[in-house]
Design an enzyme around this catalytic site. Structure first.
Site, PDB file in Angstrom:
ATOM      1  N   ASP A 114       0.850  -1.193   0.000  1.00 27.42           N
ATOM      2  CA  ASP A 114       0.000   0.000   0.000  1.00 27.42           C
ATOM      3  C   ASP A 114       0.888   1.247   0.000  1.00 27.42           C
ATOM      4  O   ASP A 114       1.807   1.370   0.842  1.00 27.42           O
ATOM      5  CB  ASP A 114      -0.877  -0.042   1.268  1.00 27.42           C
ATOM      6  CG  ASP A 114      -1.872   1.093   1.319  1.00 27.42           C
ATOM      7  OD1 ASP A 114      -3.008   0.901   0.873  1.00 27.42           O
ATOM      8  OD2 ASP A 114      -1.502   2.189   1.804  1.00 27.42           O
TER       9      ASP A 114
ATOM     10  N   GLU B 189      -4.866   2.523  -3.910  1.00 31.76           N
ATOM     11  CA  GLU B 189      -3.393   2.453  -3.941  1.00 31.76           C
ATOM     12  C   GLU B 189      -2.887   1.198  -3.260  1.00 31.76           C
ATOM     13  O   GLU B 189      -1.748   1.118  -2.845  1.00 31.76           O
ATOM     14  CB  GLU B 189      -2.714   3.687  -3.360  1.00 31.76           C
ATOM     15  CG  GLU B 189      -3.342   4.514  -2.284  1.00 31.76           C
ATOM     16  CD  GLU B 189      -4.031   3.854  -1.100  1.00 31.76           C
ATOM     17  OE1 GLU B 189      -5.063   3.202  -1.311  1.00 31.76           O
ATOM     18  OE2 GLU B 189      -3.545   4.030   0.026  1.00 31.76           O
TER      19      GLU B 189
ATOM     20  N   ASP C 216      -1.629   9.304 -10.102  1.00 33.58           N
ATOM     21  CA  ASP C 216      -1.792   8.148 -11.006  1.00 33.58           C
ATOM     22  C   ASP C 216      -0.431   7.628 -11.462  1.00 33.58           C
ATOM     23  O   ASP C 216      -0.229   6.417 -11.608  1.00 33.58           O
ATOM     24  CB  ASP C 216      -2.613   8.550 -12.238  1.00 33.58           C
ATOM     25  CG  ASP C 216      -4.099   8.635 -11.926  1.00 33.58           C
ATOM     26  OD1 ASP C 216      -4.478   8.296 -10.790  1.00 33.58           O
ATOM     27  OD2 ASP C 216      -4.872   9.054 -12.808  1.00 33.58           O
TER      28      ASP C 216
ATOM     29  N   ASN D  78      -1.297  13.032  -3.247  1.00 32.41           N
ATOM     30  CA  ASN D  78      -2.348  13.498  -4.171  1.00 32.41           C
ATOM     31  C   ASN D  78      -2.659  14.973  -3.932  1.00 32.41           C
ATOM     32  O   ASN D  78      -2.778  15.757  -4.884  1.00 32.41           O
ATOM     33  CB  ASN D  78      -3.638  12.707  -3.939  1.00 32.41           C
ATOM     34  CG  ASN D  78      -3.807  11.558  -4.921  1.00 32.41           C
ATOM     35  OD1 ASN D  78      -3.233  11.577  -6.002  1.00 32.41           O
ATOM     36  ND2 ASN D  78      -4.579  10.572  -4.539  1.00 32.41           N
TER      37      ASN D  78
ATOM     38  N   HIS E 280      -3.986  14.712  -8.731  1.00 30.98           N
ATOM     39  CA  HIS E 280      -4.407  13.350  -9.011  1.00 30.98           C
ATOM     40  C   HIS E 280      -3.626  12.700 -10.146  1.00 30.98           C
ATOM     41  O   HIS E 280      -3.324  11.505 -10.098  1.00 30.98           O
ATOM     42  CB  HIS E 280      -5.903  13.341  -9.345  1.00 30.98           C
ATOM     43  CG  HIS E 280      -6.684  12.452  -8.432  1.00 30.98           C
ATOM     44  ND1 HIS E 280      -6.918  12.760  -7.110  1.00 30.98           N
ATOM     45  CD2 HIS E 280      -7.262  11.237  -8.643  1.00 30.98           C
ATOM     46  CE1 HIS E 280      -7.606  11.788  -6.554  1.00 30.98           C
ATOM     47  NE2 HIS E 280      -7.839  10.853  -7.464  1.00 30.98           N
TER      48      HIS E 280
HETATM   49  N1  LIG Z   1      -4.357   9.564  -7.989  1.00 32.22           N
HETATM   50  C1  LIG Z   1      -5.065   8.542  -7.527  1.00 32.22           C
HETATM   51  N2  LIG Z   1      -5.387   8.476  -6.240  1.00 32.22           N
HETATM   52  C2  LIG Z   1      -6.073   7.437  -5.773  1.00 32.22           C
HETATM   53  C3  LIG Z   1      -6.478   6.395  -6.636  1.00 32.22           C
HETATM   54  N3  LIG Z   1      -7.122   5.478  -5.891  1.00 32.22           N
HETATM   55  C4  LIG Z   1      -7.148   5.920  -4.623  1.00 32.22           C
HETATM   56  N4  LIG Z   1      -6.511   7.113  -4.531  1.00 32.22           N
HETATM   57  C5  LIG Z   1      -6.304   7.960  -3.372  1.00 32.22           C
HETATM   58  O1  LIG Z   1      -5.481   7.301  -2.428  1.00 32.22           O
HETATM   59  C6  LIG Z   1      -5.678   7.930  -1.179  1.00 32.22           C
HETATM   60  C7  LIG Z   1      -5.628   6.887  -0.105  1.00 32.22           C
HETATM   61  O2  LIG Z   1      -5.615   7.569   1.117  1.00 32.22           O
HETATM   62  P1  LIG Z   1      -5.645   6.846   2.500  1.00 32.22           P
HETATM   63  O3  LIG Z   1      -6.485   5.604   2.422  1.00 32.22           O
HETATM   64  O4  LIG Z   1      -6.037   7.866   3.525  1.00 32.22           O
HETATM   65  O5  LIG Z   1      -4.206   6.362   2.727  1.00 32.22           O
HETATM   66  P2  LIG Z   1      -2.817   7.129   2.744  1.00 32.22           P
HETATM   67  O6  LIG Z   1      -2.966   8.577   2.626  1.00 32.22           O
HETATM   68  O7  LIG Z   1      -1.961   6.464   1.705  1.00 32.22           O
HETATM   69  O8  LIG Z   1      -2.276   6.783   4.178  1.00 32.22           O
HETATM   70  P3  LIG Z   1      -1.582   5.471   4.650  1.00 32.22           P
HETATM   71  O9  LIG Z   1      -2.153   4.345   3.829  1.00 32.22           O
HETATM   72  O10 LIG Z   1      -1.948   5.349   6.091  1.00 32.22           O
HETATM   73  O11 LIG Z   1      -0.130   5.618   4.428  1.00 32.22           O
HETATM   74  C8  LIG Z   1      -7.020   8.647  -1.249  1.00 32.22           C
HETATM   75  O12 LIG Z   1      -6.791  10.028  -1.226  1.00 32.22           O
HETATM   76  C9  LIG Z   1      -7.579   8.237  -2.609  1.00 32.22           C
HETATM   77  O13 LIG Z   1      -8.284   9.291  -3.246  1.00 32.22           O
HETATM   78  C10 LIG Z   1      -6.134   6.496  -8.024  1.00 32.22           C
HETATM   79  O14 LIG Z   1      -6.457   5.642  -8.856  1.00 32.22           O
HETATM   80  N5  LIG Z   1      -5.437   7.586  -8.417  1.00 32.22           N
END
Ligand SMILES: Nc1nc2c(ncn2[C@@H]2O[C@H](COP(=O)(O)OP(=O)(O)OP(=O)(O)O)[C@@H](O)[C@H]2O)c(=O)[nH]1
Length: 363
Positions: free
Chosen positions: A230, A274, A247, A238, A243
């Site tokens: 992850d 992610e 990606d 982001n 965004h």
């Molecule tokens: N650019 C982009 N962002 C994505 C995609 N899928 C998910 N996200 C973003 O990934 C982020 C995941 O955030 P969190 O689940 O809070 O996790 P994190 O910020 O990585 O924190 P930790 O996992 O605790 O390290 C969210 O802001 C989603 O919008 C994608 O396909 N593209």
């Protein structure tokens, strides 16, 4: 890497062709009785030799070849050659009947043979066209040598030529439609199994592939490893870079996983957002540990600057892994759930690290 492309079902096709050849043989035999009603008795012997001594053996020969291991490679050419031979054997009788008895034997068989070979035996367009040209030229020469149909010769030539070319054109349309269907199907398989952004397996195909690999490991008594990765502080990334750049980091993660997990049996997919999942087989805890380290090292090499306020200055991921010697009771859900717990332990330990355990626990 695991592929979900379906395989071709050729045993069914061979059975279908055998059925078609048998029907062809039966049809020839039925026509014999119909023809004998029309023919003068003096032609019976020549006719029966022509049908049972030449045409039918050709069908039997083709049928016997269906058991040959190379039949699949030669079948189209074989059927095209048989079409020409079958037709010329018939021309031979047409000629003989005219020369010896001035009897006008029917030419319609020429059309029937072509339609049978093109549609029932599946001779493709190009070979059909070559066979049609050879057969039409032969028919014209035959009509030149023996004007079997008197003043209706031109009509007969026109009828044979146009019917054969209509058949070829229909085959062309059919081949074209089949090719389109095949490529559309292949595209649909990609769309339904691949993640659009990364090209890795999507969640559904990932689960299917993982279930399949797990059952294989159970049967072959192999170890299996589930790795959940992850991206760290991805929300911050982001928010800081947008965004689109987010990606690109996701695609980078996919590229790293493809670089580390290269075995054909490895199941690599996007679990969601992610988060990525990999399933490997036949590796022990130490080997899976090395793979987790390789993923983290590759992120370090990429040195992608992270957002201000992230727990590390460069982008990376946390990994939770579990290695198991599965038995009948081991479920995929249990393995994923343990790998997920280990992932959160890695996050808890400060991110850009991995945490691995064995199942059942060795301690
Ligand atoms: N650019 C982009 N962002 C994505 C995609 N899928 C998910 N996200 C973003 O990934 C982020 C995941 O955030 P969190 O689940 O809070 O996790 P994190 O910020 O990585 O924190 P930790 O996992 O605790 O390290 C969210 O802001 C989603 O919008 C994608 O396909 N593209």
């Amino acid at each position: 890497m695991f592929s979900t492309t379906p395989s071709v079902t050729s045993p069914y096709e061979i059975t279908r062709l055998r059925g078609a050849l048998l029907i062809g043989g039966v049809l020839v035999s039925i026509f014999v009785f119909a023809d004998l009603i029309l023919l003068p008795e003096s032609l019976y012997t020549a006719y029966l030799i022509n049908r049972f001594g030449l045409q039918l053996p050709l069908v039997v020969f083709a049928l016997a070849l269906t058991w040959w291991h190379k039949f699949n490679q030669i079948k189209e050419t074989l059927f095209a050659v048989i079409l020409v031979m079958f037709t010329y054997v018939n021309y031979g009788f047409l000629h003989y009947a005219w020369v010896t008895e001035r009897f006008s034997f029917a030419y319609e068989g020429t059309i029937l043979y072509t339609f049978y070979c093109i549609f029932a035996l599946g001779v493709p367009f190009r070979l059909s066209l070559i066979a049609a040209v050879i057969n039409v030229v032969g028919f014209i020469l035959l009509m030149y040598m023996s004007p079997v149909y008197g003043e209706r010769v031109m009509l007969a030539v026109g009828f044979v030529a146009s019917s054969l070319f209509v058949g070829c054109y229909a085959r062309y349309r059919l081949d074209h439609a089949m090719a389109l269907l095949k490529s559309t199907n292949a595209r649909l398989v990609v769309l339904s199994t691949r993640d659009e952004l990364t090209g890795l397996l999507n969640r559904r195909a990932l689960m299917e592939g993982a279930e399949y690999l797990l059952s294989l490991c159970k049967r072959e008594k192999l170890t299996t490893g589930v790795i959940m990765a992850d991206l760290d502080d991805f929300k911050k990334y982001n928010d800081a870079f947008g965004h689109q750049q987010g990606d690109e980091a996701i695609m980078m993660q996919a590229g790293i996983l493809n670089e580390v997990f290269q075995r054909k049996s490895d199941v690599v997919g996007r679990y969601g957002g992610e988060e990525f999942m990999v399933m490997v087989s036949g590796l022990n805890e130490q080997e899976v540990t090395q793979q987790c380290e390789a993923v983290l090292n590759l992120w370090q090499e990429r040195a992608l600057p992270h957002a201000h306020g992230a727990s590390h200055p460069v982008m990376g991921c946390s990994i939770g892994a579990v290695v198991s010697k599965p038995d009948v009771k081991t479920s995929l859900q249990a393995l994923i759930s343990q790998a997920d717990k280990n992932l959160y332990e890695a996050k808890h330990r400060g991110r850009q690290t991995f945490y691995i355990t064995c199942m059942p626990d060795k301690s």
